[in-house]
Design a protein around this motif. Structure first.
Motif, PDB file in Angstrom:
ATOM      1  N   GLU A 172       0.407   2.012  -0.801  1.00 36.65           N
ATOM      2  CA  GLU A 172      -0.910   1.408  -0.936  1.00 36.65           C
ATOM      3  C   GLU A 172      -1.996   2.370  -0.446  1.00 36.65           C
ATOM      4  O   GLU A 172      -3.062   2.478  -1.042  1.00 36.65           O
ATOM      5  N   GLY A 173      -1.693   3.080   0.650  1.00 33.76           N
ATOM      6  CA  GLY A 173      -2.639   4.054   1.180  1.00 33.76           C
ATOM      7  C   GLY A 173      -2.870   5.195   0.205  1.00 33.76           C
ATOM      8  O   GLY A 173      -4.009   5.640   0.013  1.00 33.76           O
TER       9      GLY A 173
ATOM     10  N   SER B 237      -7.722   6.386  -5.671  1.00 39.95           N
ATOM     11  CA  SER B 237      -8.767   5.612  -6.354  1.00 39.95           C
ATOM     12  C   SER B 237     -10.160   6.044  -5.915  1.00 39.95           C
ATOM     13  O   SER B 237     -11.075   6.142  -6.735  1.00 39.95           O
ATOM     14  N   THR B 238     -10.320   6.321  -4.615  1.00 38.98           N
ATOM     15  CA  THR B 238     -11.642   6.714  -4.105  1.00 38.98           C
ATOM     16  C   THR B 238     -12.055   8.104  -4.587  1.00 38.98           C
ATOM     17  O   THR B 238     -13.236   8.424  -4.646  1.00 38.98           O
TER      18      THR B 238
ATOM     19  N   ASN C 149     -14.616   0.464  -9.734  1.00 38.48           N
ATOM     20  CA  ASN C 149     -15.121   0.223  -8.383  1.00 38.48           C
ATOM     21  C   ASN C 149     -15.502  -1.248  -8.209  1.00 38.48           C
ATOM     22  O   ASN C 149     -16.519  -1.708  -8.720  1.00 38.48           O
ATOM     23  N   LYS C 150     -14.663  -1.984  -7.493  1.00 41.30           N
ATOM     24  CA  LYS C 150     -14.878  -3.423  -7.323  1.00 41.30           C
ATOM     25  C   LYS C 150     -16.138  -3.722  -6.513  1.00 41.30           C
ATOM     26  O   LYS C 150     -16.824  -4.703  -6.763  1.00 41.30           O
TER      27      LYS C 150
ATOM     28  N   ARG D 233      -2.453   5.031  -3.071  1.00 37.17           N
ATOM     29  CA  ARG D 233      -3.172   4.487  -4.221  1.00 37.17           C
ATOM     30  C   ARG D 233      -4.660   4.352  -3.926  1.00 37.17           C
ATOM     31  O   ARG D 233      -5.504   4.713  -4.758  1.00 37.17           O
ATOM     32  N   LYS D 234      -4.991   3.858  -2.728  1.00 36.54           N
ATOM     33  CA  LYS D 234      -6.394   3.679  -2.347  1.00 36.54           C
ATOM     34  C   LYS D 234      -7.107   5.024  -2.243  1.00 36.54           C
ATOM     35  O   LYS D 234      -8.262   5.171  -2.688  1.00 36.54           O
TER      36      LYS D 234
END
Length: 305
Positions: free
Chosen positions: A232-233, A239-240, A292-293, A235-236
């Protein structure tokens, strides 16, 4: 000794887009649509970041500056190009030509430096997350952004001054669709070695330095991401960085095609330059909002959704 009769140039004539005969209406509608989308998209991002306290972070502060730059950069040549296409008015005043040269290099250099600052921000966020708030505090962010604008101002002032202190006594027809240094200095009736050397050096050194700093930042980021135990880290983190990598690739890819390939055909260079001036400023807000949510939520809030 005989005196040489020099005619002072008060205006220039832009040749415009090559091989555009018969396509003026289609090109006008297309470029106008791109320009309006650029203005709307970047104004929405600017407003969303400004009005949503959750987006008052370093990354979005830099993105806010990028939105302002994209509006300004697309406005350097697009309005005049639209006028040329619709009204067939290719005359540009000396002051207008000087403004195009100045703002093209001022905003272009600022954007290049800003991408480097944004890469450093991502480096600190991913490689030093516990110290991020301490390192990227408001004062540091303001100083970094001010530095990009001020440095670029002096950069553009030097280039513009060197360009327009030359005597122009030949043809006033600029073989391009807007005023840039090399098409303009071809018309000078004096030695252009200094301005050409300074321009090539500056337009080479600034982007190459920025590119290598961005590359170094992302090598370090990739190393840190590979060391993460959490999927998850990873992926995040990816994404950034994805949006920034996309706009950086667009920016430096265009620079490479325009400035490192002097033997490219005029039509290809013009097409790449138009893409850079008209299309890229429209794509940047789309790239940053696509996944970007937080920005999407701020835009929904802005329209009362």
């Amino acid at each position: 000794m005989g005196l040489v009769n020099h005619t002072v140039v008060t205006h220039f004539i832009l040749i415009g887009i090559p091989d555009a005969d018969g396509l003026q209406t289609i090109l006008f509608i297309t470029f106008l649509a791109f320009y309006l989308c650029t203005l709307l998209g970047n104004l929405l991002i600017f407003s969303a970041i400004l009005t949503d306290p959750r987006l008052h972070t370093p990354m979005y502060f830099f993105l806010c500056n990028l939105a302002v730059l994209d509006i300004g950069f697309s406005s350097i040549s697009t309005p005049k190009m639209l006028t040329n296409l619709w009204f067939q008015s290719r005359v540009i005043s000396l002051g207008g030509c000087m403004s195009q040269v100045f703002f093209y290099h001022f905003l272009g250099s600022t954007e290049c430096l800003l991408y480097t600052v944004m890469a450093y921000d991502r480096y600190v966020a991913i490689c030093h997350p516990l110290r991020y708030q301490l390192i990227m505090n408001r004062g540091v962010c303001a100083l970094l952004v001010a530095g990009t604008w001020i440095t670029s101002f002096f950069h553009a002032t030097i280039l513009t001054s060197l360009t327009f202190t030359l005597p122009y006594c030949r043809s006033n027809v600029v073989d391009y669709f807007f005023c840039d240094i090399f098409p303009v200095v071809k018309l000078a009736c004096a030695d252009t070695y200094v301005i050409e050397t300074v321009t090539l050096t500056n337009t080479g050194v600034v982007p190459m330095t920025c590119f290598h700093l961005i590359l170094a930042s992302y090598i370090r980021i990739m190393y840190s991401v590979l060391k993460m135990n959490s999927a998850e880290g990873r992926r995040k983190a990816a994404s950034t960085c994805a949006s920034h990598l996309a706009v950086v690739t667009l920016f430096f890819g265009q620079c490479a095609l325009i400035y490192t390939q002097p033997q490219q055909s005029k039509a290809l260079v013009t097409a790449v330059q138009i893409f850079s001036n008209v299309v890229t400023p429209m794509l940047n807000p789309a790239i940053y909002t696509l996944r970007n949510k937080e920005v999407k939520a701020a835009l929904r809030k802005l329209r009362g959704g």
